[in-house]
Design a protein around this motif. Structure first.
Motif, short mmCIF file in Angstrom:
data_model
loop_
_atom_site.label_atom_id
_atom_site.label_comp_id
_atom_site.label_asym_id
_atom_site.label_seq_id
_atom_site.Cartn_x
_atom_site.Cartn_y
_atom_site.Cartn_z
N MET A 74 0.81 -1.21 0.00
CA MET A 74 0.00 0.00 0.00
C MET A 74 0.85 1.27 0.00
N THR A 75 2.16 1.12 0.00
CA THR A 75 3.05 2.27 0.03
C THR A 75 2.85 3.13 -1.21
N GLY A 76 2.53 4.39 -1.01
CA GLY A 76 2.38 5.31 -2.12
C GLY A 76 1.08 5.19 -2.88
N LYS A 77 0.16 4.33 -2.44
CA LYS A 77 -1.12 4.19 -3.12
C LYS A 77 -1.96 5.46 -2.91
N GLY A 78 -2.81 5.76 -3.88
CA GLY A 78 -3.65 6.95 -3.80
C GLY A 78 -4.80 6.79 -2.84
N ASP A 79 -5.48 7.91 -2.58
CA ASP A 79 -6.58 7.91 -1.61
C ASP A 79 -7.70 6.95 -2.00
N ARG A 80 -8.01 6.87 -3.30
CA ARG A 80 -9.12 6.01 -3.73
C ARG A 80 -8.82 4.55 -3.42
N THR A 81 -7.60 4.10 -3.72
CA THR A 81 -7.23 2.71 -3.46
C THR A 81 -7.24 2.43 -1.96
N ARG A 82 -6.69 3.34 -1.18
CA ARG A 82 -6.64 3.16 0.26
C ARG A 82 -8.04 3.13 0.86
N THR A 83 -8.91 4.00 0.36
CA THR A 83 -10.29 4.04 0.85
C THR A 83 -11.02 2.74 0.52
N ASN A 84 -10.82 2.23 -0.67
CA ASN A 84 -11.47 0.98 -1.07
C ASN A 84 -11.02 -0.18 -0.19
N VAL A 85 -9.73 -0.24 0.11
CA VAL A 85 -9.21 -1.31 0.96
C VAL A 85 -9.77 -1.18 2.37
N ARG A 86 -9.80 0.05 2.89
CA ARG A 86 -10.37 0.26 4.23
C ARG A 86 -11.83 -0.17 4.27
N ARG A 87 -12.60 0.21 3.28
CA ARG A 87 -14.03 -0.09 3.28
C ARG A 87 -14.30 -1.58 3.15
N ASN A 88 -13.50 -2.26 2.34
CA ASN A 88 -13.77 -3.67 2.04
C ASN A 88 -13.07 -4.66 2.97
N ASP A 89 -11.91 -4.28 3.49
CA ASP A 89 -11.07 -5.27 4.16
C ASP A 89 -10.73 -4.97 5.61
N VAL A 90 -11.06 -3.77 6.10
CA VAL A 90 -10.65 -3.37 7.45
C VAL A 90 -11.86 -2.94 8.27
N GLY A 91 -11.93 -3.43 9.50
CA GLY A 91 -12.95 -2.98 10.45
C GLY A 91 -12.27 -2.29 11.62
N PHE A 92 -12.86 -1.19 12.09
CA PHE A 92 -12.27 -0.40 13.17
C PHE A 92 -13.19 -0.39 14.39
N ILE A 93 -12.59 -0.53 15.57
CA ILE A 93 -13.31 -0.39 16.84
C ILE A 93 -12.49 0.54 17.72
N TYR A 94 -13.18 1.50 18.34
CA TYR A 94 -12.50 2.47 19.20
C TYR A 94 -12.99 2.33 20.63
N GLN A 95 -12.33 3.08 21.53
CA GLN A 95 -12.71 3.03 22.94
C GLN A 95 -14.14 3.54 23.14
N PHE A 96 -14.52 4.55 22.37
CA PHE A 96 -15.87 5.08 22.40
C PHE A 96 -16.60 4.58 21.16
N HIS A 97 -17.86 4.26 21.30
CA HIS A 97 -18.57 3.51 20.26
C HIS A 97 -18.79 4.27 18.96
N HIS A 98 -18.96 5.61 19.04
CA HIS A 98 -19.17 6.44 17.85
C HIS A 98 -20.35 5.96 16.99
N LEU A 99 -21.36 5.42 17.62
CA LEU A 99 -22.57 5.05 16.89
C LEU A 99 -23.33 6.31 16.49
#
Length: 235
Positions: A74-99
């Motif tokens: 992912m080094t040097g990848k553009g925002d669109r590629t990074r956003t697509n990977v985040r949306r499709n392959d990564v889930g985030f959980i934080y200390q506060f729920h942010h619902l």
């Protein structure tokens, strides 16, 4: 053997770079998270764990080093590629729920799926299944303000899992809960992850919770160091 889900190589990050007050937060961090592995990241406050998670989740970029996600550099990848990977392959959980406060628990989990092109019927079915797995199916139509702290965080777990990510990143996911609730909620999270093949990197101060994961890594002074025997052994 399948390729690692996440590989961090030589990750360095400095804030206020080039100024007298610059702070070197990460110093050449190397970390691999394998498919289906749940890794505990323990660190004192201010050690850089949140920065490391943000870089791992493609929300921030390192000054030096490389991030590989599912074998893709992912080094040097553009925002669109990074956003697509985040949306499709990564889930985030934080200390506060942010619902989203104006939506029900069910809607908070269906909305990310709808945004990803899933039909409403499929999204609702998956959301109800996830809520049932963490024991709050009967709270599906309640808004976050009507839920307890533990219930809110369980819904947040389900939202993170909604689009079936390959990597789950959690930053002190039970840090805002009392010890008894924290233990129950963490158990719900592990039940969600179990058997899915999902990889997870979970930052926590709670060494009892860390010991229940597959492996423990410690971040000190911007570098990963070997975890102590107490940190890698339950009990």
């Amino acid at each position: 053997m399948s390729e690692p889900t996440l590989t961090l190589s030589g990750i360095t990050k400095t804030y206020n770079q080039g100024t007298p007050g610059e702070v070197r937060v990460l110093q050449g961090v190397d970390l691999t998270v394998n498919a289906g592995e749940v890794v505990a990241l323990v660190a004192p406050s201010g050690a850089g764990k949140s920065t490391l998670l943000q870089i791992a989740g493609l929300l921030d970029t390192p000054d030096a080093g490389a991030v590989q996600m599912l074998g893709q550099d992912m080094t040097g990848k553009g925002d669109r590629t990074r956003t697509n990977v985040r949306r499709n392959d990564v889930g985030f959980i934080y200390q506060f729920h942010h619902l989203l406060p104006e939506f029900s628990a069910l809607e908070n989990i269906t909305l990310p799926q709808l945004a990803n092109g899933v039909s409403e019927s499929v999204a609702v079915t998956r959301a109800m299944d996830l809520l049932g797995k963490v024991g709050v199916g009967d709270r599906a139509h309640h808004r976050p303000a009507a839920l307890s702290g533990g219930e809110q965080q369980r819904v947040a777990f389900c939202r993170a899992m909604a689009n079936e990510p390959r990597l789950l990143l959690a930053d002190e996911p039970t840090g805002n809960l009392d010890p008894g609730t924290s233990d129950q909620v963490f158990g719900a999270l592990m039940d969600l992850v179990s058997g899915t093949g999902l990889s997870a990197l979970i930052a926590t101060h709670n060494m009892e919770l860390a010991a229940r994961m597959d492996r423990v890594v410690r971040l000190e002074a911007g570098a990963l160091v070997a975890a102590s025997e107490e940190e890698t052994t339950d009990g």
